[in-house]
Write a protein that holds these residues in place. Structure first.
Motif, PDB file in Angstrom:
ATOM      1  N   VAL A 135     -12.542   9.737  41.955  1.00  0.00           N
ATOM      2  CA  VAL A 135     -12.873  11.123  41.635  1.00  0.00           C
ATOM      3  C   VAL A 135     -13.562  11.775  42.830  1.00  0.00           C
ATOM      4  O   VAL A 135     -14.578  11.280  43.326  1.00  0.00           O
ATOM      5  CB  VAL A 135     -13.769  11.196  40.383  1.00  0.00           C
ATOM      6  N   THR A 136     -12.982  12.880  43.291  1.00  0.00           N
ATOM      7  CA  THR A 136     -13.584  13.621  44.399  1.00  0.00           C
ATOM      8  C   THR A 136     -14.389  14.820  43.910  1.00  0.00           C
ATOM      9  O   THR A 136     -15.329  15.245  44.566  1.00  0.00           O
ATOM     10  CB  THR A 136     -12.505  14.106  45.382  1.00  0.00           C
ATOM     11  N   ASN A 137     -14.001  15.377  42.776  1.00  0.00           N
ATOM     12  CA  ASN A 137     -14.739  16.471  42.152  1.00  0.00           C
ATOM     13  C   ASN A 137     -14.547  16.409  40.649  1.00  0.00           C
ATOM     14  O   ASN A 137     -13.451  16.097  40.156  1.00  0.00           O
ATOM     15  CB  ASN A 137     -14.249  17.836  42.651  1.00  0.00           C
ATOM     16  N   CYS A 138     -15.601  16.717  39.918  1.00  0.00           N
ATOM     17  CA  CYS A 138     -15.515  16.849  38.464  1.00  0.00           C
ATOM     18  C   CYS A 138     -16.437  17.984  38.052  1.00  0.00           C
ATOM     19  O   CYS A 138     -17.212  18.494  38.864  1.00  0.00           O
ATOM     20  CB  CYS A 138     -15.884  15.542  37.762  1.00  0.00           C
ATOM     21  N   ALA A 139     -16.345  18.396  36.812  1.00  0.00           N
ATOM     22  CA  ALA A 139     -17.119  19.556  36.373  1.00  0.00           C
ATOM     23  C   ALA A 139     -17.677  19.327  34.982  1.00  0.00           C
ATOM     24  O   ALA A 139     -17.174  18.504  34.215  1.00  0.00           O
ATOM     25  CB  ALA A 139     -16.244  20.816  36.397  1.00  0.00           C
ATOM     26  N   ILE A 140     -18.727  20.070  34.682  1.00  0.00           N
ATOM     27  CA  ILE A 140     -19.260  20.099  33.322  1.00  0.00           C
ATOM     28  C   ILE A 140     -18.629  21.280  32.607  1.00  0.00           C
ATOM     29  O   ILE A 140     -18.725  22.420  33.068  1.00  0.00           O
ATOM     30  CB  ILE A 140     -20.790  20.234  33.321  1.00  0.00           C
ATOM     31  N   CYS A 141     -17.975  21.005  31.496  1.00  0.00           N
ATOM     32  CA  CYS A 141     -17.287  22.042  30.720  1.00  0.00           C
ATOM     33  C   CYS A 141     -18.204  22.547  29.611  1.00  0.00           C
ATOM     34  O   CYS A 141     -19.076  21.818  29.123  1.00  0.00           O
ATOM     35  CB  CYS A 141     -16.011  21.454  30.120  1.00  0.00           C
ATOM     36  N   GLY A 142     -17.977  23.784  29.191  1.00  0.00           N
ATOM     37  CA  GLY A 142     -18.730  24.318  28.063  1.00  0.00           C
ATOM     38  C   GLY A 142     -18.611  23.460  26.825  1.00  0.00           C
ATOM     39  O   GLY A 142     -19.568  23.314  26.051  1.00  0.00           O
ATOM     40  N   SER A 143     -17.441  22.860  26.610  1.00  0.00           N
ATOM     41  CA  SER A 143     -17.279  22.003  25.434  1.00  0.00           C
ATOM     42  C   SER A 143     -18.032  20.685  25.587  1.00  0.00           C
ATOM     43  O   SER A 143     -18.344  20.023  24.596  1.00  0.00           O
ATOM     44  CB  SER A 143     -15.795  21.748  25.143  1.00  0.00           C
ATOM     45  N   ASP A 144     -18.365  20.284  26.829  1.00  0.00           N
ATOM     46  CA  ASP A 144     -19.239  19.132  27.020  1.00  0.00           C
ATOM     47  C   ASP A 144     -20.639  19.405  26.459  1.00  0.00           C
ATOM     48  O   ASP A 144     -21.353  18.470  26.068  1.00  0.00           O
ATOM     49  CB  ASP A 144     -19.370  18.783  28.503  1.00  0.00           C
ATOM     50  N   LEU A 145     -21.022  20.663  26.430  1.00  0.00           N
ATOM     51  CA  LEU A 145     -22.337  20.995  25.885  1.00  0.00           C
ATOM     52  C   LEU A 145     -22.408  20.724  24.394  1.00  0.00           C
ATOM     53  O   LEU A 145     -23.496  20.469  23.856  1.00  0.00           O
ATOM     54  CB  LEU A 145     -22.685  22.457  26.181  1.00  0.00           C
ATOM     55  N   HIS A 146     -21.265  20.782  23.702  1.00  0.00           N
ATOM     56  CA  HIS A 146     -21.271  20.414  22.277  1.00  0.00           C
ATOM     57  C   HIS A 146     -21.634  18.939  22.118  1.00  0.00           C
ATOM     58  O   HIS A 146     -22.320  18.560  21.173  1.00  0.00           O
ATOM     59  CB  HIS A 146     -19.914  20.687  21.639  1.00  0.00           C
ATOM     60  N   ILE A 147     -21.169  18.107  23.050  1.00  0.00           N
ATOM     61  CA  ILE A 147     -21.569  16.697  23.066  1.00  0.00           C
ATOM     62  C   ILE A 147     -23.059  16.587  23.387  1.00  0.00           C
ATOM     63  O   ILE A 147     -23.814  15.889  22.701  1.00  0.00           O
ATOM     64  CB  ILE A 147     -20.727  15.904  24.088  1.00  0.00           C
ATOM     65  N   TYR A 148     -23.479  17.264  24.439  1.00  0.00           N
ATOM     66  CA  TYR A 148     -24.885  17.239  24.861  1.00  0.00           C
ATOM     67  C   TYR A 148     -25.815  17.641  23.718  1.00  0.00           C
ATOM     68  O   TYR A 148     -26.882  17.038  23.531  1.00  0.00           O
ATOM     69  CB  TYR A 148     -25.047  18.193  26.037  1.00  0.00           C
ATOM     70  N   ASN A 149     -25.400  18.625  22.936  1.00  0.00           N
ATOM     71  CA  ASN A 149     -26.231  19.128  21.850  1.00  0.00           C
ATOM     72  C   ASN A 149     -26.047  18.372  20.539  1.00  0.00           C
ATOM     73  O   ASN A 149     -26.584  18.774  19.503  1.00  0.00           O
ATOM     74  CB  ASN A 149     -25.968  20.623  21.637  1.00  0.00           C
TER      75      ASN A 149
END
Length: 389
Positions: free
Chosen positions: A32-46
């Motif tokens: 992996v050279t680049n990855c991102a945090i997605c808005g839907s990842d925040l549903h997991i975070y929360n």
């Protein structure tokens, strides 16, 4: 290798986990050279996504260099630079053959669990719970990609990582939302949510010929970014959105409405949004669908409501009587990313759009836990986070 792992609500850690290995002859391993945090990842975070397990590697927006391929993997070789769609698809089943890769019948080993909740199962997804396959995600140094001859797309050398990374999810998702609207010349499109997907939907709707975009949010940085694309913006904490849209459309309503918010709509936007928050907090509901209710009411008769914000369970008090009596069309999906990749890559290569405009924050995997917090709390002007392992 290092990876970001989920360890409970609000607890993301950068930890050392085993390196992925080839498990099937159609697999590939990418560095992996680049990855991102997605808005839907925040549903997991929360803590809103069920069937997460402690130590799960998360993330579903990733790109990188192929470092190993299974013996039956065609079309890819070691050294190829690729973007990986978040949807995992076999390419052969009933749905894949029709271009509906996010409904693949073969890639969710947890399909029995998904069927109990949803009636049937979508495709497996990277880094998004044990309802959707329990696959390791891409916020890591390495990623195993199943069915690698179907998913990843090779990208030209002349395009930078930042330009193509978001082909993994948010650009196809925003574009699909705009496409769902069936845009015709002169149309007014209302878009709830000016986060990353909403920003992509705004620009995609203009690309597809919309005359006017009404973008709804309350975060100043997001509203300014929407305005820079030519959208008219409304702050839902300062204005009555229904009244303003009716005023702006001479009482008719928007030709189409896009819900790019989903389950975590602001809990203080209105009385019903506050009630939604209380119900979710007391386990009387699974989602907060205030935005969807408002989008239905703000859509003109025989208009379209496009839903790309993530919902997980059962939605309370949706005004379906309004929808059926006024002839509304609903379109929604987890994005079949593979369907959109070739055409959207061409748009980027031709200079029609540069999706990197949305990036505001960068960091390493070690910075990931703190950047999750920043993104979730919408502080420091954060709109989109990119991580470089």
């Amino acid at each position: 290798m290092k990876a970001l792992t989920w360890n409970g609500k609000g607890d993301i850690r950068c930890e050392t986990v085993p390196d992925p290995e080839i498990e099937d002859e159609r697999d590939a391993i990418i560095k992996v050279t680049n990855c991102a945090i997605c808005g839907s990842d925040l549903h997991i975070y929360n803590g809103l996504i069920p069937s997460m397990q402690h130590g799960d590697v998360i993330g579903h927006e990733a790109m990188g260099e192929v470092v190993e391929v299974g013996r039956a993997t065609t079309g890819l070789k070691v050294g190829d630079r690729v973007v990986v769609p978040f949807t995992i698809a076999c390419g052969e089943c009933f749905f894949c053959q029709r271009g509906f890769h996010s409904a693949c019948e073969r890639t969710n080993p947890d399909r029995a669990k998904a069927m109990k909740l949803w009636g049937n199962s979508p495709a497996g997804l990277f880094g998004y719970s044990h309802l959707l396959g329990g696959y390791r995600g891409g916020q890591a140094e390495y990623l195993r990609v199943p069915h690698a001859d179907v998913g990843p797309i090779k990208v030209p050398e002349e395009l930078a990582d930042d330009q193509v990374l978001f082909l993994s999810d948010i650009f196809p998702t925003g574009y699909m939302a705009a496409e769902f609207c069936g845009i015709e010349p002169g149309d007014t499109i209302a878009i709830w949510g000016c986060g990353p997907v909403g920003q992509m939907a705004i620009r995609s709707a203009f690309l597809l010929g919309a005359e006017r975009i009404i973008a709804i949010d309350t975060v100043p940085e997001r509203l300014r970014l929407a305005e820079s694309a030519g959208a008219t913006t409304l702050d839902f904490r300062k204005e009555d959105i229904y009244e303003r849209i009716m005023e702006m459309t001479h009482g008719r309503g928007a030709d189409a409405c896009i819900d790019a918010v989903g389950t975590e709509a602001d809990g203080w936007a209105s009385l019903d949004s506050f009630v939604d928050r209380v119900k979710v907090a007391t386990y009387l509901a699974t989602d907060r669908p205030h935005v969807l209710r408002q989008a239905i009411h703000c859509c003109r008769n025989f208009g379209t409501v496009a839903i790309v914000g993530v919902y997980g369970g059962y939605l309370d008090k949706i005004p379906f009587g309004s929808a059926i009596n006024r002839g509304l069309t609903f379109r929604m999906a987890q994005t079949p990313v593979q369907r959109y990749l070739p055409s959207l890559l061409r748009r980027i290569a031709d200079g029609e759009i540069d999706p990197s405009f949305v990036i505001t924050h960068r960091g390493s995997l070690e910075d990931g836990p703190e950047l999750y917090k920043t993104f979730s709390e919408r502080t420091d002007g954060c709109i989109k986070v990119v991580l470089k392992p």
